[in-house]
Design a protein around this motif. Structure first.
Motif, PDB file in Angstrom:
ATOM      1  N   PHE A   1     -36.470  -1.791  53.319  1.00 42.51           N
ATOM      2  CA  PHE A   1     -36.777  -3.016  54.068  1.00 42.51           C
ATOM      3  C   PHE A   1     -37.333  -4.052  53.086  1.00 42.51           C
ATOM      4  O   PHE A   1     -38.441  -3.888  52.549  1.00 42.51           O
ATOM      5  N   ALA A   2     -36.536  -5.082  52.868  1.00 40.78           N
ATOM      6  CA  ALA A   2     -36.932  -6.130  51.935  1.00 40.78           C
ATOM      7  C   ALA A   2     -38.048  -6.967  52.549  1.00 40.78           C
ATOM      8  O   ALA A   2     -37.931  -7.432  53.688  1.00 40.78           O
ATOM      9  N   GLY A   3     -39.129  -7.156  51.796  1.00 41.71           N
ATOM     10  CA  GLY A   3     -40.258  -7.947  52.256  1.00 41.71           C
ATOM     11  C   GLY A   3     -41.410  -7.128  52.788  1.00 41.71           C
ATOM     12  O   GLY A   3     -42.498  -7.674  53.011  1.00 41.71           O
ATOM     13  N   ASN A   4     -41.235  -5.830  53.010  1.00 45.01           N
ATOM     14  CA  ASN A   4     -42.341  -4.978  53.440  1.00 45.01           C
ATOM     15  C   ASN A   4     -43.207  -4.676  52.221  1.00 45.01           C
ATOM     16  O   ASN A   4     -42.760  -4.031  51.262  1.00 45.01           O
ATOM     17  N   THR A   5     -44.446  -5.124  52.247  1.00 48.49           N
ATOM     18  CA  THR A   5     -45.331  -5.006  51.078  1.00 48.49           C
ATOM     19  C   THR A   5     -45.974  -3.631  50.952  1.00 48.49           C
ATOM     20  O   THR A   5     -46.658  -3.378  49.956  1.00 48.49           O
ATOM     21  N   ASP A   6     -45.770  -2.742  51.921  1.00 51.69           N
ATOM     22  CA  ASP A   6     -46.395  -1.425  51.872  1.00 51.69           C
ATOM     23  C   ASP A   6     -45.387  -0.367  52.318  1.00 51.69           C
ATOM     24  O   ASP A   6     -45.629   0.400  53.240  1.00 51.69           O
ATOM     25  N   LEU A   7     -44.224  -0.355  51.649  1.00 53.19           N
ATOM     26  CA  LEU A   7     -43.155   0.556  52.034  1.00 53.19           C
ATOM     27  C   LEU A   7     -43.382   1.907  51.354  1.00 53.19           C
ATOM     28  O   LEU A   7     -42.844   2.190  50.276  1.00 53.19           O
ATOM     29  N   ARG A   8     -44.204   2.741  51.996  1.00 50.74           N
ATOM     30  CA  ARG A   8     -44.491   4.089  51.495  1.00 50.74           C
ATOM     31  C   ARG A   8     -44.114   5.114  52.556  1.00 50.74           C
ATOM     32  O   ARG A   8     -43.927   4.781  53.712  1.00 50.74           O
ATOM     33  N   ARG A   9     -44.023   6.365  52.120  1.00 46.63           N
ATOM     34  CA  ARG A   9     -43.802   7.443  53.076  1.00 46.63           C
ATOM     35  C   ARG A   9     -45.004   7.538  54.014  1.00 46.63           C
ATOM     36  O   ARG A   9     -46.142   7.282  53.606  1.00 46.63           O
ATOM     37  N   ILE A  10     -44.726   7.928  55.256  1.00 47.53           N
ATOM     38  CA  ILE A  10     -45.792   7.942  56.252  1.00 47.53           C
ATOM     39  C   ILE A  10     -45.915   9.294  56.954  1.00 47.53           C
ATOM     40  O   ILE A  10     -46.976   9.624  57.482  1.00 47.53           O
ATOM     41  N   LEU A  11     -44.842  10.096  56.961  1.00 50.01           N
ATOM     42  CA  LEU A  11     -44.869  11.379  57.653  1.00 50.01           C
ATOM     43  C   LEU A  11     -44.769  12.571  56.710  1.00 50.01           C
ATOM     44  O   LEU A  11     -45.372  13.611  56.964  1.00 50.01           O
ATOM     45  N   THR A  12     -44.008  12.458  55.646  1.00 52.38           N
ATOM     46  CA  THR A  12     -43.868  13.572  54.709  1.00 52.38           C
ATOM     47  C   THR A  12     -45.006  13.560  53.696  1.00 52.38           C
ATOM     48  O   THR A  12     -45.774  12.606  53.594  1.00 52.38           O
ATOM     49  N   ASP A  13     -45.076  14.641  52.915  1.00 49.22           N
ATOM     50  CA  ASP A  13     -46.178  14.821  51.983  1.00 49.22           C
ATOM     51  C   ASP A  13     -45.915  14.061  50.686  1.00 49.22           C
ATOM     52  O   ASP A  13     -44.805  13.572  50.436  1.00 49.22           O
ATOM     53  N   TYR A  14     -46.963  13.999  49.849  1.00 53.86           N
ATOM     54  CA  TYR A  14     -46.822  13.361  48.544  1.00 53.86           C
ATOM     55  C   TYR A  14     -45.805  14.131  47.696  1.00 53.86           C
ATOM     56  O   TYR A  14     -45.805  15.358  47.657  1.00 53.86           O
ATOM     57  N   GLY A  15     -44.950  13.391  47.016  1.00 53.54           N
ATOM     58  CA  GLY A  15     -43.962  14.025  46.157  1.00 53.54           C
ATOM     59  C   GLY A  15     -42.789  14.640  46.889  1.00 53.54           C
ATOM     60  O   GLY A  15     -42.007  15.381  46.288  1.00 53.54           O
ATOM     61  N   PHE A  16     -42.643  14.360  48.177  1.00 55.22           N
ATOM     62  CA  PHE A  16     -41.532  14.935  48.939  1.00 55.22           C
ATOM     63  C   PHE A  16     -40.217  14.345  48.448  1.00 55.22           C
ATOM     64  O   PHE A  16     -40.107  13.144  48.196  1.00 55.22           O
ATOM     65  N   GLU A  17     -39.206  15.200  48.331  1.00 55.77           N
ATOM     66  CA  GLU A  17     -37.897  14.766  47.858  1.00 55.77           C
ATOM     67  C   GLU A  17     -36.907  14.756  49.011  1.00 55.77           C
ATOM     68  O   GLU A  17     -36.827  15.707  49.785  1.00 55.77           O
ATOM     69  N   GLY A  18     -36.137  13.672  49.124  1.00 54.94           N
ATOM     70  CA  GLY A  18     -35.126  13.579  50.175  1.00 54.94           C
ATOM     71  C   GLY A  18     -35.669  12.932  51.436  1.00 54.94           C
ATOM     72  O   GLY A  18     -36.842  12.544  51.523  1.00 54.94           O
ATOM     73  N   HIS A  19     -34.778  12.834  52.430  1.00 52.36           N
ATOM     74  CA  HIS A  19     -35.115  12.205  53.708  1.00 52.36           C
ATOM     75  C   HIS A  19     -34.672  13.145  54.824  1.00 52.36           C
ATOM     76  O   HIS A  19     -33.470  13.369  55.019  1.00 52.36           O
ATOM     77  N   PRO A  20     -35.608  13.702  55.579  1.00 54.12           N
ATOM     78  CA  PRO A  20     -35.304  14.829  56.480  1.00 54.12           C
ATOM     79  C   PRO A  20     -34.340  14.530  57.613  1.00 54.12           C
ATOM     80  O   PRO A  20     -33.683  15.442  58.109  1.00 54.12           O
ATOM     81  N   PHE A  21     -34.229  13.263  58.069  1.00 54.36           N
ATOM     82  CA  PHE A  21     -33.383  12.984  59.230  1.00 54.36           C
ATOM     83  C   PHE A  21     -31.937  12.655  58.858  1.00 54.36           C
ATOM     84  O   PHE A  21     -31.128  12.386  59.744  1.00 54.36           O
TER      85      PHE A  21
END
Length: 291
Positions: free
Chosen positions: A130-150
């Motif tokens: 999402f362009a313009g989102n200043t805080d685009l971080r993971r929110i549900l998975t753990d730190y260092g998680f690889e891939g996207h579960p859905f």
């Protein structure tokens, strides 16, 4: 007393598609009704402008949810779906746009502050940027998680698993190792029949033997006149169990050697005297107490 509200209990969507489609104008790609709801597909680069028109000009004040959908066979495999609610007309609509892994979607945090967390969730689960989102971080998975579960190509077991290590006294990540293959359960009714070949069913299509196997002469099978002559002979002839001694064995001796008991004289009622206490026993007890 009934209370009347200015807002209707529900809003009919008849004619609403044409009104909103005309308002979106060049931003609109497609508009259709599905399951009693209106869905508008807009251009990805115009998503912010389209949602602003719906919010300011048509009363869709609240952004209820942002969801992602994955279609791996499409060139732009992802769809981002925005669910809007109008409090004044009591009506909901859905607006969506398509995206790929390297085509960012403009952020709508400029319209609704809660979109920041919702966009982070879509980014975490699907990998949509999402362009313009200043805080685009993971929110549900753990730190260092690889891939996207859905994503549809993400394995059900994941790539890594975590556990607490007693040796290192911390949580460690390790590659997933399955003791057995992932089971596939079949919930099809056995009366309808499976649409695949069960183990052993492959033999059902095997044609029967055209010519039965035969022998050239009866002697090859052990049959014949010579064999028939000895068919009535016992195989166990001559065995010890088949020999007859000709003598009858005597009856065995009885195992008990107990003389017969004489019959009881009298009746059980004649034994009352044997159960009465002896007076001499009372005198002996009295003498002990006197001492």
């Amino acid at each position: 007393m009934a209370v009347l509200h200015s807002a209707p209990r529900f809003t009919l969507i008849d004619g609403l598609r044409d009104v909103l489609g005309k308002a979106l104008g060049a931003h609109l790609v497609e508009a259709h009704e599905e399951h009693g709801e209106l869905l508008f597909t807009v251009k990805r680069d115009s998503i912010e402008d389209a949602l602003r028109i719906l919010r300011d000009d048509h009363g869709y004040q609240q952004l209820m949810e942002i969801a992602g959908v994955d279609y791996p066979s499409r060139p732009e495999r992802f769809e981002v779906v925005y669910m809007l609610l109008s409090l004044t007309t009591n009506n909901r609509i859905m607006v969506k746009c398509s995206a790929s892994e390297d085509t960012p979607v403009p952020t709508v945090t400029t319209l609704w502050p809660n979109a920041g967390w919702l966009e982070r969730e879509v980014f975490d689960m699907y990998g949509v940027l999402f362009a313009g989102n200043t805080d685009l971080r993971r929110i549900l998975t753990d730190y260092g998680f690889e891939g996207h579960p859905f994503r549809k190509d993400f394995p059900l077991t994941g790539y890594h698993e975590l556990r607490y290590s007693e040796d290192e006294k911390r949580v460690v990540y390790e590659p997933v190792e399955l003791a057995q293959d992932l089971r596939q359960f079949d919930f099809m009714s056995p009366w309808e029949g499976a649409n695949y070949v069960l183990p052993g069913d492959e033999k059902a299509d095997t044609p029967p033997v055209e010519e039965p196997k035969t022998t050239e002469k009866a002697g090859d099978t052990g049959a014949g006149k010579k064999t028939d002559e000895h068919a009535a002979d016992k195989v166990s002839a001559g065995a010890p169990a088949e020999e007859d001694s000709g003598e009858d064995a005597p009856a065995p001796e009885p195992t008990e050697d107990q003389p017969a008991r004489p019959e009881r004289e009298g009746k059980t009622t004649d034994t009352a005297a044997a159960t009465e206490p002896d007076p001499s026993d009372d005198d002996a007890d009295a003498a002990k107490d006197a001492k």
